[in-house]
Design a protein around this motif. Structure first.
Motif, PDB file in Angstrom:
ATOM      1  N   TRP A 234       1.795   0.439   9.522  1.00 15.35           N
ATOM      2  CA  TRP A 234       1.971  -0.778  10.327  1.00 15.35           C
ATOM      3  C   TRP A 234       0.753  -1.687  10.196  1.00 15.35           C
ATOM      4  O   TRP A 234       0.896  -2.904  10.053  1.00 15.35           O
ATOM      5  CB  TRP A 234       2.175  -0.395  11.798  1.00 15.35           C
ATOM      6  CG  TRP A 234       2.318  -1.586  12.693  1.00 15.35           C
ATOM      7  CD1 TRP A 234       3.435  -2.344  12.919  1.00 15.35           C
ATOM      8  CD2 TRP A 234       1.271  -2.188  13.481  1.00 15.35           C
ATOM      9  NE1 TRP A 234       3.158  -3.364  13.786  1.00 15.35           N
ATOM     10  CE2 TRP A 234       1.842  -3.298  14.154  1.00 15.35           C
ATOM     11  CE3 TRP A 234      -0.071  -1.889  13.687  1.00 15.35           C
ATOM     12  CZ2 TRP A 234       1.108  -4.106  15.012  1.00 15.35           C
ATOM     13  CZ3 TRP A 234      -0.805  -2.694  14.546  1.00 15.35           C
ATOM     14  CH2 TRP A 234      -0.230  -3.789  15.198  1.00 15.35           C
ATOM     15  N   LEU A 235      -0.461  -1.091  10.234  1.00 15.55           N
ATOM     16  CA  LEU A 235      -1.683  -1.889  10.088  1.00 15.55           C
ATOM     17  C   LEU A 235      -1.711  -2.607   8.740  1.00 15.55           C
ATOM     18  O   LEU A 235      -2.051  -3.798   8.661  1.00 15.55           O
ATOM     19  CB  LEU A 235      -2.915  -0.989  10.215  1.00 15.55           C
ATOM     20  CG  LEU A 235      -3.242  -0.460  11.622  1.00 15.55           C
ATOM     21  CD1 LEU A 235      -4.359   0.567  11.545  1.00 15.55           C
ATOM     22  CD2 LEU A 235      -3.637  -1.597  12.554  1.00 15.55           C
ATOM     23  N   GLN A 236      -1.348  -1.909   7.676  1.00  9.97           N
ATOM     24  CA  GLN A 236      -1.336  -2.534   6.355  1.00  9.97           C
ATOM     25  C   GLN A 236      -0.292  -3.649   6.280  1.00  9.97           C
ATOM     26  O   GLN A 236      -0.498  -4.663   5.614  1.00  9.97           O
ATOM     27  CB  GLN A 236      -1.070  -1.483   5.273  1.00  9.97           C
ATOM     28  CG  GLN A 236      -2.267  -0.598   4.977  1.00  9.97           C
ATOM     29  CD  GLN A 236      -3.504  -1.402   4.597  1.00  9.97           C
ATOM     30  OE1 GLN A 236      -3.455  -2.254   3.714  1.00  9.97           O
ATOM     31  NE2 GLN A 236      -4.622  -1.139   5.273  1.00  9.97           N
ATOM     32  N   GLY A 237       0.820  -3.442   6.989  1.00  7.13           N
ATOM     33  CA  GLY A 237       1.831  -4.496   7.047  1.00  7.13           C
ATOM     34  C   GLY A 237       1.313  -5.744   7.728  1.00  7.13           C
ATOM     35  O   GLY A 237       1.581  -6.876   7.290  1.00  7.13           O
ATOM     36  N   GLU A 238       0.531  -5.553   8.798  1.00  8.54           N
ATOM     37  CA  GLU A 238      -0.070  -6.685   9.494  1.00  8.54           C
ATOM     38  C   GLU A 238      -1.073  -7.411   8.596  1.00  8.54           C
ATOM     39  O   GLU A 238      -1.143  -8.643   8.591  1.00  8.54           O
ATOM     40  CB  GLU A 238      -0.779  -6.197  10.768  1.00  8.54           C
ATOM     41  CG  GLU A 238       0.155  -5.710  11.848  1.00  8.54           C
ATOM     42  CD  GLU A 238       1.024  -6.812  12.406  1.00  8.54           C
ATOM     43  OE1 GLU A 238       0.497  -7.712  13.068  1.00  8.54           O
ATOM     44  OE2 GLU A 238       2.245  -6.791  12.146  1.00  8.54           O
ATOM     45  N   VAL A 239      -1.843  -6.638   7.821  1.00  6.66           N
ATOM     46  CA  VAL A 239      -2.803  -7.235   6.892  1.00  6.66           C
ATOM     47  C   VAL A 239      -2.074  -8.086   5.850  1.00  6.66           C
ATOM     48  O   VAL A 239      -2.458  -9.227   5.567  1.00  6.66           O
ATOM     49  CB  VAL A 239      -3.641  -6.149   6.191  1.00  6.66           C
ATOM     50  CG1 VAL A 239      -4.434  -6.734   5.022  1.00  6.66           C
ATOM     51  CG2 VAL A 239      -4.587  -5.485   7.186  1.00  6.66           C
TER      52      VAL A 239
END
Length: 319
Positions: A162-167
């Motif tokens: 999810w964090l990488q998706g936000e990035v």
């Protein structure tokens, strides 16, 4: 012999986005006299970009000729003969009669769309990656934080994804300023013998200016809507966090500059009030957006009927 502007490129632009007649541009510049290099004006010293509508006589003829040849992010030296600047009259005592001028010009934005250099994008991506790493470390170190994230993302792998998706989403939004290309205007020598410039009347200029003002407000509304929709997502997360708490746990809500402990029930009521307020503001902005879009569509019809492809009224795509 026809006088023209000399353009010396110092820093290349994106090579895709070029201003057209009627576009609102943001520019940094330093103006000097060609004769002795005396500086007579500088937006950089004021630390404020200069905004104008290009190609409609709002600025000196040399700028109207040269700026459409520059692509977004380009920085060039423009050497402008006096006849395409202030001519025999000069200006304000600083620019004498028949003075040739030199401008160090950087094209910052077209219709509010800014240029981001590869270096700026790389730094932005590095900052985003640091943020994601910090959040992941917080997940590893804080059991309470980890428990709440696992309820939404299942496990560490899910949270990391999810964090990488936000990035990626944030970086894509930044890069979008470079993706909407406009065709490069044809050089004067490429025009057919039958083509001709269409004169801009006072009424035309008022319509172009009004379209520009509406487009600026439309961009502001889209930005405000994005913030408020993000707020709604955060409020949804807050609801989920409250539901995860035990009944006798206390919540903290912000009242003015203070954080006050309240019961779960009171916290839920507070979140619902905030959501209702955001929904009302989103609805109001939506109505204003519809009104502005309708006005812009009417102006497009009038301006395209007269200027055809000699004017660009395309706005930035928004979700």
């Amino acid at each position: 012999k026809k006088m023209s502007v000399s353009v010396e490129v110092k820093t290349k632009g994106d090579g895709k986005n070029f201003p057209k007649v009627g576009d609102k541009v943001e520019i940094h510049y330093v103006g000097t006299l060609k004769s002795d290099g005396t500086e007579f004006d500088s937006s950089r010293k004021r630390n404020k970009v200069f905004e104008c509508t290009i190609g409609v006589g709002q600025v000196i003829a040399g700028w109207d000729e040269a700026i459409p040849k520059m692509s977004m992010g380009e920085r060039s030296i423009l050497t402008i003969p006096s006849k395409l600047a202030y001519g025999e009259k000069g200006k304000s005592g600083k620019i004498g009669p028949n003075a040739d001028l030199v401008f160090d010009v950087e094209l910052i934005a077209i219709n509010g769309k800014k240029h981001y250099s590869p270096e700026q994008l790389n730094k932005y991506q590095a900052d985003l990656e640091k943020w994601a790493a910090k959040k992941l470390k917080e997940y590893d170190d804080d059991a309470s934080f980890r428990e709440k994230r696992d309820k939404k993302h299942t496990n560490r792998e899910g949270y990391a994804a999810w964090l990488q998706g936000e990035v990626k989403t944030a970086l894509a939004a930044k890069e979008a300023a470079l993706q909407d290309s406009k065709p490069k205007p044809k050089a004067v020598s490429d025009r057919s013998a039958d083509s001709k410039e269409i004169g801009v009347t006072w009424e035309d200029q008022q319509r172009i200016n009004e379209f520009g003002r509406l487009n600026v407000r439309l961009t502001e509304i889209n930005d405000e809507l994005a913030v408020k929709k993000k707020n709604m997502d955060d409020l949804g997360d807050a609801e989920g966090d409250i539901e995860c708490l035990l009944e006798d746990d206390a919540c903290k809500i912000k009242v003015g500059t203070l954080y006050v402990e309240v019961s779960n029930e009171e916290a839920e009521e507070y979140v619902q009030e905030c959501k209702a307020e955001q929904e009302e503001e989103i609805a109001s902005l939506g109505k204003e957006k519809d009104t502005i879009t309708s006005k812009m569509d009417k102006l497009k019809v009038l301006l395209y009927q007269k200027f055809g492809n000699q004017i660009n009224l395309e706005t930035n795509p928004q979700e």
